[in-house]
Write a protein that holds these residues in place. Structure first.
Motif, PDB file in Angstrom:
ATOM      1  N   LEU A 474       0.832  -1.211   0.000  1.00  0.00           N
ATOM      2  CA  LEU A 474       0.000   0.000   0.000  1.00  0.00           C
ATOM      3  C   LEU A 474       0.865   1.260   0.000  1.00  0.00           C
ATOM      4  O   LEU A 474       0.483   2.289  -0.569  1.00  0.00           O
ATOM      5  CB  LEU A 474      -0.933  -0.011   1.212  1.00  0.00           C
ATOM      6  N   THR A 475       2.029   1.188   0.669  1.00  0.00           N
ATOM      7  CA  THR A 475       2.938   2.334   0.652  1.00  0.00           C
ATOM      8  C   THR A 475       3.387   2.644  -0.773  1.00  0.00           C
ATOM      9  O   THR A 475       3.424   3.815  -1.199  1.00  0.00           O
ATOM     10  CB  THR A 475       4.157   2.029   1.540  1.00  0.00           C
ATOM     11  N   THR A 480       3.084   5.954  -5.258  1.00  0.00           N
ATOM     12  CA  THR A 480       3.108   6.080  -6.728  1.00  0.00           C
ATOM     13  C   THR A 480       1.948   6.934  -7.219  1.00  0.00           C
ATOM     14  O   THR A 480       2.085   7.775  -8.123  1.00  0.00           O
ATOM     15  CB  THR A 480       3.051   4.684  -7.363  1.00  0.00           C
ATOM     16  N   VAL A 481       0.739   6.741  -6.605  1.00  0.00           N
ATOM     17  CA  VAL A 481      -0.424   7.546  -7.013  1.00  0.00           C
ATOM     18  C   VAL A 481      -0.166   9.024  -6.726  1.00  0.00           C
ATOM     19  O   VAL A 481      -0.437   9.901  -7.571  1.00  0.00           O
ATOM     20  CB  VAL A 481      -1.685   7.053  -6.286  1.00  0.00           C
ATOM     21  N   MET A 724      12.591   7.670  -2.191  1.00  0.00           N
ATOM     22  CA  MET A 724      13.664   8.456  -2.811  1.00  0.00           C
ATOM     23  C   MET A 724      13.093   9.555  -3.714  1.00  0.00           C
ATOM     24  O   MET A 724      13.532  10.705  -3.667  1.00  0.00           O
ATOM     25  CB  MET A 724      14.572   7.537  -3.631  1.00  0.00           C
ATOM     26  N   ARG A 725      12.092   9.205  -4.494  1.00  0.00           N
ATOM     27  CA  ARG A 725      11.526  10.185  -5.439  1.00  0.00           C
ATOM     28  C   ARG A 725      10.870  11.346  -4.675  1.00  0.00           C
ATOM     29  O   ARG A 725      11.028  12.515  -5.025  1.00  0.00           O
ATOM     30  CB  ARG A 725      10.506   9.505  -6.333  1.00  0.00           C
ATOM     31  N   VAL A 726      10.125  10.995  -3.582  1.00  0.00           N
ATOM     32  CA  VAL A 726       9.451  12.042  -2.813  1.00  0.00           C
ATOM     33  C   VAL A 726      10.470  12.982  -2.178  1.00  0.00           C
ATOM     34  O   VAL A 726      10.370  14.218  -2.257  1.00  0.00           O
ATOM     35  CB  VAL A 726       8.534  11.411  -1.744  1.00  0.00           C
ATOM     36  N   LEU A 727      11.479  12.398  -1.501  1.00  0.00           N
ATOM     37  CA  LEU A 727      12.453  13.219  -0.787  1.00  0.00           C
ATOM     38  C   LEU A 727      13.328  14.018  -1.766  1.00  0.00           C
ATOM     39  O   LEU A 727      13.738  15.158  -1.461  1.00  0.00           O
ATOM     40  CB  LEU A 727      13.325  12.331   0.108  1.00  0.00           C
ATOM     41  N   THR A 728      13.624  13.436  -2.922  1.00  0.00           N
ATOM     42  CA  THR A 728      14.421  14.163  -3.934  1.00  0.00           C
ATOM     43  C   THR A 728      13.671  15.383  -4.408  1.00  0.00           C
ATOM     44  O   THR A 728      14.237  16.465  -4.587  1.00  0.00           O
ATOM     45  CB  THR A 728      14.758  13.226  -5.091  1.00  0.00           C
ATOM     46  N   TYR A 811       2.439   4.985   4.771  1.00  0.00           N
ATOM     47  CA  TYR A 811       2.434   6.409   5.063  1.00  0.00           C
ATOM     48  C   TYR A 811       2.199   7.192   3.779  1.00  0.00           C
ATOM     49  O   TYR A 811       2.596   6.782   2.690  1.00  0.00           O
ATOM     50  CB  TYR A 811       3.737   6.843   5.732  1.00  0.00           C
ATOM     51  N   GLY A 812       1.549   8.321   3.939  1.00  0.00           N
ATOM     52  CA  GLY A 812       1.366   9.205   2.789  1.00  0.00           C
ATOM     53  C   GLY A 812       2.620  10.033   2.562  1.00  0.00           C
ATOM     54  O   GLY A 812       3.472  10.183   3.439  1.00  0.00           O
ATOM     55  N   LEU A 813       2.718  10.600   1.376  1.00  0.00           N
ATOM     56  CA  LEU A 813       3.917  11.362   1.043  1.00  0.00           C
ATOM     57  C   LEU A 813       4.015  12.621   1.901  1.00  0.00           C
ATOM     58  O   LEU A 813       5.113  13.003   2.325  1.00  0.00           O
ATOM     59  CB  LEU A 813       3.903  11.737  -0.445  1.00  0.00           C
ATOM     60  N   ALA A 814       2.873  13.264   2.147  1.00  0.00           N
ATOM     61  CA  ALA A 814       2.903  14.465   2.988  1.00  0.00           C
ATOM     62  C   ALA A 814       3.331  14.095   4.401  1.00  0.00           C
ATOM     63  O   ALA A 814       4.108  14.804   5.054  1.00  0.00           O
ATOM     64  CB  ALA A 814       1.531  15.123   3.003  1.00  0.00           C
ATOM     65  N   GLU A 815       2.794  12.934   4.916  1.00  0.00           N
ATOM     66  CA  GLU A 815       3.171  12.495   6.237  1.00  0.00           C
ATOM     67  C   GLU A 815       4.658  12.195   6.298  1.00  0.00           C
ATOM     68  O   GLU A 815       5.345  12.538   7.281  1.00  0.00           O
ATOM     69  CB  GLU A 815       2.365  11.239   6.614  1.00  0.00           C
TER      70      GLU A 815
END
Length: 826
Positions: A474-475, A480-481, A724-728, A811-815
């Motif tokens: 789910l993560t 990805t969504v 990695m993609r979110v934090l980058t 976890y969500g990306l914002a979280e």
């Protein structure tokens, strides 16, 4: 008539024979029988000589005397030896001393008289104590006739007629003399026979008494109870019979001091009343050992009822008393044994039961004696073959052990563990059976509870593992969504599809949270709570949930103690139980919520394996619905098990409640029967800590952007790539590794500073905490953020981690960006 008087005087000498009969015993007692008889013959011969010394003289040459009577009676009573010796002496005296022309006739008379006596003895046989007097008179007359006949032969004629006139007198005197002498000797014989019988009887009695193992005694009725006789068995006390008789006070001296007063008082009372004495007391043996004595005695009276003496028996019952004590102890032990015990005869009928048997079966002893247990206790849970196998085994002499269900007198069923052991008699045949029964109903229930708890633990671990892996997926899906959404802002159809995927993923995440709640691995915010307040805050919502056709009853204790828990999770438990209660009452009913302070004792804890003793708060949720059968009750806490129609329930409501209660240290129990509703009881440990109110108001959101370097360590490639993609995109420099060793290599190879380690907790080869510890030893200022598909509490318990930052998957990306920023800014 001088002749007549002389003859009578001569006959009286015969009485000396009776004296000889009595004298022979002291004179010949220690001699052989033949010698004794010869000596007796000498004495009798002496009497015969005396008789012939004082004869009756008729016609100057005719000598008459009573020697014939003497010799005849000698032959009869004293036997051939005595008769021959006496005959020989009288013949010698007649022939050698008296002599004369009539000597041959006199000797012939002696021989005929002695022969007559021996013939008489032969005809009579050994019985000579019952000869009638007439027989004596007849033989006496016969002796007189023989003597008269010989005298007539000797005289040839009786010129003066003296013999003829004397004949009647001679016959009468001879008959009388023989009768008197015979009766006298007969009486002596009878007396001797009686004495012999008495002597033999006394000897027999004495032998019998001496063979009796008890001490036989005879005591005088004086103050000292002086002993008149005591049997040799008294030697068992170390005292000789002579000493016992000679020392009247000895018995009292040997009495135990603690028994003396009681025994003497009882003996005095029995003597005064004339009742038999029956006492048990202790006597000291000569070696100092105490023996237990049973004294049984009674007073012996004479023919007129006057008391003569005391006669009794002393039995040494020391060993019997010891054995009786042991038997009593064994019997008492069996009677008070915790297990039910029954003794059965070969036919299986009960002969004895102990108290535990009556307590177990509720049958009093008198109702089961003589009955067969199968008739009383058969429950119908075992078939005929079961009993055939059991009794076939024990009748063959083999013990049987097993479990069976029986029925008590009140009809209730119980499970027992039973062993039946055959008892063999001296011939080796089975005579009895010993049945030992142990009520294992509670133990079986505990075993079922324990098995159920183990099953639930196993299912919980499985559910937690599934939830962990599902959270990882789910993560990836959610990440990805969220990464894809900005790229499709101008394409509504694709954006809607992605949003639908995210909504489905959120619903899936909710399911995994319930699985984690069941497996007690969800994240909880535990605090001290007032359970009444939690219930009060939900009353309006619960009333709406149950509907108007269900009556709601709340019974909350006013002095309810505090508990520790998560408000939201406890609300979920209440909601789940309420919804289930509503569904169980489709046509309406009553829902009751009750709280109480209770004290769980050790007994209750033993009966419920998951409960610990101590103070608790009880939450009860009860309905009057359709209820459940036993099979349903056993499965209601299993994930995805439901009795509702497809689409009406997921089967996670009660498992979630179970997991939440277990995670905060409580217990949940269900009581239900078909048609009688359901009661859930929740026991939460009571705490004395006060309630701390939570601060209210919005929290400050941190700036998610940054320029630091983050090392992301995750063994799931897809999750690592999303992070990695979110934090980058947020401006961070991101290093990544798929394992702990690889992360150490990346850290060593990186020339700059690493500001944050974001690592999964569970990885092959090296765990997240181990990796963090190694990197912190190199870079003490390194910040660490742990992540896992398990809850923080679960990984803390597994890895012993009590502090540190943690973010739970999914976890969500914002979280994620907010948590990374918060950790870096601390």
């Amino acid at each position: 008539m001088p002749i007549l008087s002389d003859y009578i005087l001569n006959a009286s000498l015969l009485l000396a024979v009776a004296l000889l009969f009595d004298l022979r015993t002291p004179l010949t007692a220690d001699r052989p029988l033949s010698v004794r008889r010869a000596l007796l013959g000498i004495l009798i011969g002496a009497v015969g000589i005396v008789i012939m010394t004082y004869p009756v003289i008729v016609e100057g040459s005719l000598v008459l005397d009573t020697r014939g009577i003497l010799l005849a009676i000698t032959g009869l009573y004293f036997g051939p030896v005595a008769a021959l010796v006496a005959t020989a002496m009288t013949i010698a005296y007649r022939g050698l001393v008296i002599g004369g022309s009539a000597a041959p006739v006199g000797i012939l008379f002696i021989l005929l008289s002695g022969g007559l006596g021996l013939a008489w003895r032969a005809l009579r046989g050994p019985v000579r104590g019952d000869i009638p007097w007439g027989e004596f008179a007849a033989v006496g007359s016969l002796v007189a006739l023989i003597q008269l006949g010989l005298a007539k032969y000797l005289l040839g004629a009786d010129p003066t007629g003296a013999l003829r006139s004397l004949a009647p007198v001679l016959i009468i005197v001879s008959a009388v003399a023989m009768t008197a002498l015979g009766l006298l000797l007969r009486a002596r014989v009878r007396r001797r026979l009686a004495q012999r019988k008495v002597t033999e009887r006394e000897a027999s009695y004495r032998t019998l008494i001496e063979q009796i193992p008890a001490i036989v005694y005879r005591a005088a009725l004086d103050e000292m109870s002086s002993t008149l006789y005591v049997s040799p068995a008294v030697a068992a006390l170390g005292v000789s019979p002579e000493e016992w008789v000679e020392r009247p006070q000895l018995w009292a001296e040997l009495l135990h001091p603690d028994d003396r007063e009681r025994v003497l008082a009882q003996i005095a009372l029995d003597r005064a009343s004339g009742k038999p004495t029956d006492l048990v007391y202790r006597l000291r043996r000569a070696d100092g050992a105490w023996r237990v004595i049973h004294d049984s005695a009674q007073i012996v009276n004479d023919a007129e009822g006057r008391p003569l003496y005391l006669q009794g028996l002393l039995f040494d019952i020391t060993e019997q008393e010891a054995e009786a004590t042991k038997s009593l102890l064994r019997s008492t032990a069996l009677d008070v044994a915790a297990d039910a015990i029954a003794i059965l005869d070969r036919n299986g009928n009960i002969e004895w039961v102990n108290k535990a048997f009556t307590a177990l079966t509720l049958y009093p002893a008198h109702e089961v004696i003589g009955k067969n247990p199968r008739e009383l206790l058969r429950s119908g849970k075992q078939d005929h073959a079961f009993y055939e196998q059991m009794w076939g085994s024990v009748l063959a002499g083999k013990p049987w052990n097993g479990e069976l269900v029986n029925r008590r007198k009140d009809g209730s069923l119980y499970t027992e563990e039973q062993s039946v052991t055959p008892v063999h008699d001296a011939a080796g045949n089975v005579s009895h059976f010993i049945a030992i029964k142990r009520d294992i109903t509670a133990r079986k229930a505990l075993e079922m509870q324990y098995q159920q708890a183990q099953k639930m633990e196993g299912i919980g671990r499985l559910a937690g593992g599934v939830a962990h892996d599902f959270n990882n997926l789910l993560t990836v899906i959610n990440g990805t969504v969220e990464l894809a959404l900005p790229a499709v802002q101008d394409r509504p159809e694709l954006r809607d599809d992605l949003l639908e995927i995210r909504r489905a993923a959120d619903r899936a995440a909710a399911l995994t949270r319930q699985l984690l709640a069941f497996s007690r691995q969800q994240v909880l915010r535990v605090e001290v709570l007032d359970l009444n307040r939690v219930i009060g805050d939900m009353l309006k919502m619960l009333t709406r949930v149950i509907g108007e056709d269900v009556r709601f009853v709340s019974d909350l204790a006013g002095d309810l103690g505090h508990v520790r828990g998560d408000v939201g999770q406890l609300e979920q438990v209440l909601l789940n139980l309420t919804v289930n209660a509503r569904d169980a009452m489709p046509e309406g009913g009553t829902l009751t919520i009750q709280t109480r302070n209770i004290e769980i004792d050790a007994d209750m804890a033993r009966r419920h394996v998951t409960v610990v003793p101590g103070p608790h708060v009880m939450l009860l949720v009860a309905d009057t619905g359709v209820g459940m059968d036993a099979k349903t009750r056993d499965r209601i806490f299993e994930p995805f098990f439901t009795t509702k129609a497809p689409g009406k329930g997921t089967g996670l409501g009660l498992p979630t409640a179970y997991g939440i209660i277990k995670q905060i240290g409580g217990s949940i129990w269900v009581y239900s029967e078909l048609g009688h509703g359901t009661i859930f009881k929740i026991y939460l440990p009571r705490v004395d800590a006060p309630i701390v109110e939570r601060p209210s108001g919005p929290s400050r959101l941190l700036d998610a952007g940054g320029k630091e370097t983050v090392l992301v360590v995750e063994d799931e490639d897809a999750i690592r790539q999303v992070a990695m993609r979110v934090l980058t995109r947020q401006g961070y420099t991101v290093l990544d590794a798929a394992s702990g060793p690889e992360a150490l290599e990346r850290a060593t190879a990186h020339k700059g500073r690493i500001d944050l380690l974001m690592t999964d907790m569970v990885m092959p080869g090296m765990t997240g905490p181990q990796l963090a510890q190694e990197l912190l030893s190199r870079q003490p200022l390194l910040k660490v953020l742990f992540t896992s598909g398990y809850s923080k509490d679960a990984v803390a318990q597994q890895f012993g981690m009590t502090d540190g930052h943690f973010i739970s998957k999914p976890y969500g990306l914002a979280e994620l960006t907010r948590e990374v920023r918060r950790v870096l800014d601390e």
